[in-house]
Enzyme design. Structure first.
Site, PDB file in Angstrom:
ATOM      1  N   ASP A   1       0.861  -1.178   0.000  1.00  0.00           N
ATOM      2  CA  ASP A   1       0.000   0.000   0.000  1.00  0.00           C
ATOM      3  C   ASP A   1       0.901   1.233   0.000  1.00  0.00           C
ATOM      4  OD1 ASP A   1      -2.195   1.582   0.012  1.00  0.00           O
ATOM      5  OD2 ASP A   1      -2.842   1.109   2.047  1.00  0.00           O
TER       6      ASP A   1
ATOM      7  N   CYS B   1      -8.339 -26.171  14.157  1.00  0.00           N
ATOM      8  CA  CYS B   1      -7.000 -25.726  13.762  1.00  0.00           C
ATOM      9  C   CYS B   1      -5.996 -26.047  14.867  1.00  0.00           C
ATOM     10  CB  CYS B   1      -7.001 -24.236  13.438  1.00  0.00           C
ATOM     11  SG  CYS B   1      -7.031 -23.146  14.883  1.00  0.00           S
TER      12      CYS B   1
ATOM     13  N   ASP C   1      -3.958   7.161  -3.784  1.00  0.00           N
ATOM     14  CA  ASP C   1      -5.240   7.764  -4.109  1.00  0.00           C
ATOM     15  C   ASP C   1      -5.758   8.577  -2.922  1.00  0.00           C
ATOM     16  OD1 ASP C   1      -5.436   4.988  -3.000  1.00  0.00           O
ATOM     17  OD2 ASP C   1      -7.516   5.603  -2.734  1.00  0.00           O
TER      18      ASP C   1
ATOM     19  N   CYS D   1     -13.456 -24.918  16.231  1.00  0.00           N
ATOM     20  CA  CYS D   1     -12.508 -25.037  15.119  1.00  0.00           C
ATOM     21  C   CYS D   1     -11.451 -26.092  15.439  1.00  0.00           C
ATOM     22  CB  CYS D   1     -11.860 -23.672  14.891  1.00  0.00           C
ATOM     23  SG  CYS D   1     -10.430 -23.684  13.803  1.00  0.00           S
TER      24      CYS D   1
ATOM     25  N   CYS E   1      -6.700 -24.201  18.199  1.00  0.00           N
ATOM     26  CA  CYS E   1      -7.901 -24.655  18.904  1.00  0.00           C
ATOM     27  C   CYS E   1      -7.783 -26.104  19.364  1.00  0.00           C
ATOM     28  CB  CYS E   1      -9.120 -24.482  18.012  1.00  0.00           C
ATOM     29  SG  CYS E   1      -9.423 -22.752  17.571  1.00  0.00           S
TER      30      CYS E   1
END
Length: 643
Positions: A87, A274, A122, A272, A277
């Site tokens: 960015d 994962c 921008d 979860c 977890c």
């Protein structure tokens, strides 16, 4: 640079070639703070992410980081070999109102540190500002974009779409930026909409921007980091996301799921599996130090984020994305409102990209499904069927296939239809065509379904002299003569059936053109499988999976009698024409003209500039995409004229 491999809704799995790095979309880029890396880019890559996004403005403003980045390059600085997007400082400009950097210089800096994808600086206009301010700031963004695109570079450059919540400015931004030839088009200024659950406004911003952006370029939804929004945004055509949510939420003790966030101190069990977890309970995680807990929770949030992206990819491959979107929409009322808004206000735009046939069945999950592209397309295709009988017979939606269940067919006197709670009305002649026979719904009807049936049937019955209504449908309150038994209905006409199927699939007049004097051959199931001409030449087969007519060379030649350029894809290069005649697929870059109504997965015929048949096959792109893409297959040829 970008090639579509799979698709569903407006979503697509694409291969994005960034300077030799082949990236698969939909893509999620975790945000990396170059000063603070509690979870390193290397670990993020090991979890399964293809790339990251970091902030070149922070690097540029830090003397130590700047020197290292210029000397060693960004990838070595972050110790990451995957895709790195940078960015330019727009986030800081949005949050703090100013940045101390020149818009051109920051783009040059991103090139100098070897960022894979740079972003212009921008002006990120927030929602709801005055039209005057949004227009003024858009003009500045466009000015910077024009200056930035001229900079010599090897990296890719992203041109951000702005315009606040003024849709005319979003369209103007997309048109003007699209002309400049950026490699990626982020949609910016939308974080406040997501933070405040203004998903209907987000829908407008996305679709008004997509409407005018180059279809062959990826679209990045800036700041969309929560999994609950991913499926919906992908279905509307977004390809890339970036997420700082995994880290920010972890600091606040928030646990990400695909349906929202939970506070860790309110949880007893983790849903979860994962690594985080599986190794901790919520209580055990809370017992860790703040830094340890935050890092572990951020890891889980990354796993949850990636799991949702992978599920979306599988849904696209299985062509069941709308079903996933509908399920996700029920995680928050504002998301459901946004889905309904998309179906109500942008069905024509969505229809252009939604495949006409799919592997998965159509599941009715709620009233919003009545506005799904498949339903809208069916109602449009009904207008193509030539009415060949004076009387309409209406039957209730019971066991499929309907003709087998009732033991009747349409004929020259009676046009037999099912009053459908999902599709409004289904003529028996076309019931086998996807998704009319490939849908499931609950037995109990909701009020929206009943109203939809009433409205559709009433409008459809106006084309007939007399309507006969089965007594089980009397609650629809449609004018007509009630009946109980179908003994009065004639045996039916198979030739009429295949002509109606051709009208429905290829457009009005196709049935008479293809099958005026034809005979059918049935499969063991009793369904039509082959259609022959009067002199016993095979004209078409009927694909069992979706009821689509697949024309042979003889059938495709007959379709050439329809007005130009209906159902056609035109190839101008004589050398390419020879390859296509031999059965080779048609690449998009060789298409010179095509029927503007072509939709993905439609059966089409391929011709040369003199309208001579080259091949027939399945369109993988719609008409807009065929003209725009430089890579990938436009038509998967099934049989060439020389086969």
């Amino acid at each position: 640079m970008f090639e579509i491999k799979y698709r569903d809704a407006m979503g697509r799995i694409g291969i994005f070639d960034v300077n030799g790095k082949k990236i698969t979309t939909p893509l999620i880029l975790p945000v990396i703070n170059p000063r603070i890396n509690k979870i390193t880019p290397r670990e993020i890559n090991e979890i399964g992410f293809q790339g990251v996004i970091t902030n070149s403005y922070i690097i540029n403003n830090d003397p130590v980081l700047r020197e290292r980045a210029l000397k060693e390059g960004l990838h070595k600085l972050l110790d990451f070999n995957g895709l790195i997007m940078t960015d330019s400082g727009s986030f800081q400009l949005f949050r703090y109102g100013r940045v101390h950097v020149d818009p051109v210089e920051i783009v040059k800096f991103q090139e100098a540190i070897k960022s894979d994808i740079a972003v212009i600086l921008d002006i990120p206009t927030p929602p709801d500002v005055s039209h005057e301010r949004a227009s003024r700031e858009l003009q500045e963004t466009l000015k910077r974009a024009k200056a930035s695109i001229k900079i010599p570079r090897k990296n890719f450059l992203a041109g951000t779409i702005q315009g606040s919540t003024h849709m005319d400015l979003r369209e103007k931004s997309a048109k003007e930026m699209g002309k400049l030839g950026f490699d990626i088009y982020p949609i910016g200024g939308v974080v406040p909409l997501m933070e405040n659950y203004r998903f209907s406004d987000l829908t407008k911003v996305i679709l008004h921007s997509k409407k005018h952006l180059p279809v062959e370029k990826p679209v990045h939804l800036f700041g969309a980091g929560h999994p609950m929004i991913f499926a919906f945004a992908v279905a509307l055509g977004c390809d890339i996301f970036d997420s700082a949510a995994y880290a920010l939420y972890a600091k606040d003790g928030r646990y990400i799921t695909s349906e929202g966030t939970k506070h860790l101190d309110n949880m007893t069990d983790f849903p979860c599996p994962c690594k985080v977890c599986s190794n901790y309970s919520p209580k055990e995680l809370l017992s860790l130090s703040f830094d340890e807990r935050t890092t572990a929770l951020a890891r889980h949030n990354l796993y949850a984020t990636l799991a949702e992206i992978n599920l979306i990819k599988e849904s696209i491959r299985n062509e069941s994305l709308w079903g996933l979107v509908q399920r996700r929409a029920r995680s928050h009322p504002a998301l459901l409102d946004a889905l309904i808004h998309a179906f109500n206000g942008y069905s024509d735009q969505i229809l252009r990209y939604n495949p006409v046939t799919k592997k998965s069945a159509f599941f009715y999950f709620g009233p919003e499904a009545l506005k799904r592209p498949e339903v809208i397309r069916h109602l449009e295709r009904l207008k193509e069927i030539k009415k060949r009988a004076e009387n309409l017979v209406l039957l209730p939606d019971q066991e499929k296939p309907y003709a087998d269940h009732y033991g009747i067919k349409s004929g020259s006197r009676f046009h037999v239809c099912i009053a459908s709670p999902v599709f409004g009305i289904i003529p028996l002649e076309v019931e086998e065509i996807y998704p009319l026979n490939q849908h499931e719904r609950p037995e109990n009807l909701d009020a929206d379904q009943i109203e939809f049936m009433q409205k559709t049937v009433k409008a459809y019955s106006l084309d007939f002299k007399k309507t006969y209504i089965h007594e089980d449908l009397e609650t629809l309150k449609i004018e007509g003569e009630s009946f109980k038994d179908t003994d009065f209905v004639e045996k039916g006409d198979d030739n009429l059936k295949i002509r109606s199927m051709a009208d429905y699939q290829f457009g009005r007049g196709a049935g008479d053109t293809l099958f005026m004097e034809a005979r059918v051959e049935f499969a063991r199931t009793g369904r039509i499988r082959r259609v022959y001409s009067g002199d016993d030449e095979l004209l078409a087969t009927v694909r069992a999976s979706d009821g689509f007519l697949i024309p042979t060379k003889k059938g495709a030649t007959s379709l050439l009698k329809l007005e130009y350029p209906r159902n056609r894809v035109v190839i101008g290069d004589p050398e390419v024409c020879e390859f296509v005649k031999d059965g080779k697929s048609v690449f998009a870059k060789f298409v010179t003209e095509c029927d503007p109504e072509i939709r993905p997965y439609q059966e089409v015929i391929v011709v040369d500039k003199d309208d001579i048949l080259l091949a027939s096959g399945k369109a993988l792109l719609n008409s807009n995409e065929m003209h725009a893409f430089e890579r990938g297959i436009a038509v998967k040829v099934r049989r060439g004229a020389e086969d």
